[in-house]
Design an enzyme around this catalytic site. Structure first.
Site, short mmCIF file in Angstrom:
data_model
loop_
_atom_site.label_atom_id
_atom_site.label_comp_id
_atom_site.label_asym_id
_atom_site.label_seq_id
_atom_site.Cartn_x
_atom_site.Cartn_y
_atom_site.Cartn_z
N HIS A 46 -10.64 6.71 1.83
CA HIS A 46 -9.26 6.69 1.32
C HIS A 46 -9.14 5.67 0.19
CE1 HIS A 46 -9.46 3.33 4.16
NE2 HIS A 46 -8.53 2.76 3.40
N LYS B 266 -7.02 -4.89 -3.16
CA LYS B 266 -7.77 -5.43 -2.02
C LYS B 266 -8.71 -4.38 -1.46
CE LYS B 266 -3.94 -4.41 1.08
NZ LYS B 266 -4.64 -3.39 1.86
N HIS C 245 -17.46 2.41 0.45
CA HIS C 245 -16.96 1.22 1.14
C HIS C 245 -17.40 1.20 2.61
CE1 HIS C 245 -13.82 -1.65 2.69
NE2 HIS C 245 -14.29 -2.29 1.63
N ASP D 103 -4.55 -0.77 -1.99
CA ASP D 103 -5.85 -0.61 -1.34
C ASP D 103 -6.77 0.03 -2.39
OD1 ASP D 103 -6.72 -1.29 1.29
OD2 ASP D 103 -6.92 0.83 1.83
N ASP E 255 0.79 -1.25 0.00
CA ASP E 255 0.00 0.00 0.00
C ASP E 255 0.82 1.30 0.00
OD1 ASP E 255 -1.97 -1.90 0.19
OD2 ASP E 255 -2.84 -1.20 2.06
N CYS F 99 -2.01 -3.17 7.54
CA CYS F 99 -1.89 -4.03 6.36
C CYS F 99 -0.58 -4.81 6.32
CB CYS F 99 -2.12 -3.20 5.10
SG CYS F 99 -3.84 -2.68 4.99
N HIS G 58 -10.74 0.83 -2.82
CA HIS G 58 -12.10 0.80 -2.29
C HIS G 58 -13.12 1.51 -3.18
CE1 HIS G 58 -10.44 -0.65 1.45
NE2 HIS G 58 -9.81 0.48 1.73
C1 VGL Z 1 -4.69 0.34 5.72
C2 VGL Z 1 -6.33 1.14 7.09
C3 VGL Z 1 -7.25 1.06 6.08
C4 VGL Z 1 -3.24 -0.04 5.57
C5 VGL Z 1 -5.60 0.24 4.69
O1 VGL Z 1 -2.74 -0.04 4.42
O2 VGL Z 1 -2.60 -0.34 6.59
N1 VGL Z 1 -5.06 0.77 6.92
N2 VGL Z 1 -6.87 0.61 4.87
ZN ZN Z 2 -8.27 0.74 3.28
#
Ligand code: VGL
Ligand code: ZN
Length: 199
Positions: free
Chosen positions: A83, A108, A54, A48, A10, A153, A50
């Protein structure tokens, strides 16, 4: 060695300073991440990804605020500011990330009803992303993880990687954490306890 893969978690604009869910110092790790990419025989990125409505977004839960916890059918879920919305600039990889050599991008969190922290399983810990099968089929037995965020993550990906039988390392200097209610210490403990090598 050819049986090793780097998994970069990410490294997207929204997790870097100025982004919607900025991790402190998120962009500071980019030189270290780029060095790992340059020296790794196989590179996988996660993204990430979404939909705008979401279910992990606080905006999808009237009366709830970001960083509160709700109970979903699959368990506890932290609510986040919106986000990494699909196809937005915030979801793009940071412009300084040298991702050209990446062989696979795992997206994801693309299903509205369920979040996905781990690169291997969605947050029900049962629905696979396909990454374990991909790595096995390519003869990869050892993975190194870096990226954002250490305590979400990266940590959930590392825990699933060891549980799936991969020899697993996390390069902490190439990670940064969110640290919500002590999550950084708690997840560092869980990783070490599970047999993740932390360096
Ligand atoms: C993440 C919160 C929500 C991460 C992703 O990449 O750690 N944290 N979505
Ligand atoms: Zn996320």
């Amino acid at each position: 060695m050819a049986d090793e893969a780097l998994i970069v978690i990410d490294m997207q604009n929204d997790f870097c300073p100025g982004g919607a869910l900025a991790v402190d110092g998120g962009d500071e790790i980019i030189p270290a991440v780029n060095r790992l990419i340059e020296t790794s025989p196989h590179v996988v990125l996660t993204q990430d990804w979404h939909p705008a409505d979401h279910s992990s977004f606080a905006s999808s839960h009237p009366g709830r605020l970001a960083f509160q916890t709700v109970t979903m059918p699959y368990g506890e879920q932290t609510l986040w500011p919106a986000h990494c919305v699909q196809a937005s600039v915030g979801a793009d990889f940071h412009p300084s990330l040298r991702w050209t050599s990446a062989e696979l991008v795992i997206r994801k969190g693309f299903r509205r009803e369920i979040d996905s922290y781990s690169a291997f399983f969605e947050n029900d810990h049962r629905t696979p992303t396909g990454l374990a099968g991909y790595l096995r089929e390519r003869g990869i037995s050892s993975v190194t993880l870096c990226g954002l965020a250490t305590d979400f993550c990266v940590a959930f990906s590392a825990l699933d990687a060891v549980a799936q039988g991969f020899s697993t390392s996390v390069v902490l200097d190439a990670c940064r954490g969110i640290n919500l209610n002590g999550s950084l210490a708690a997840m560092t403990f869980r990783m070490r306890d599970a047999g993740v090598r932390l360096s």
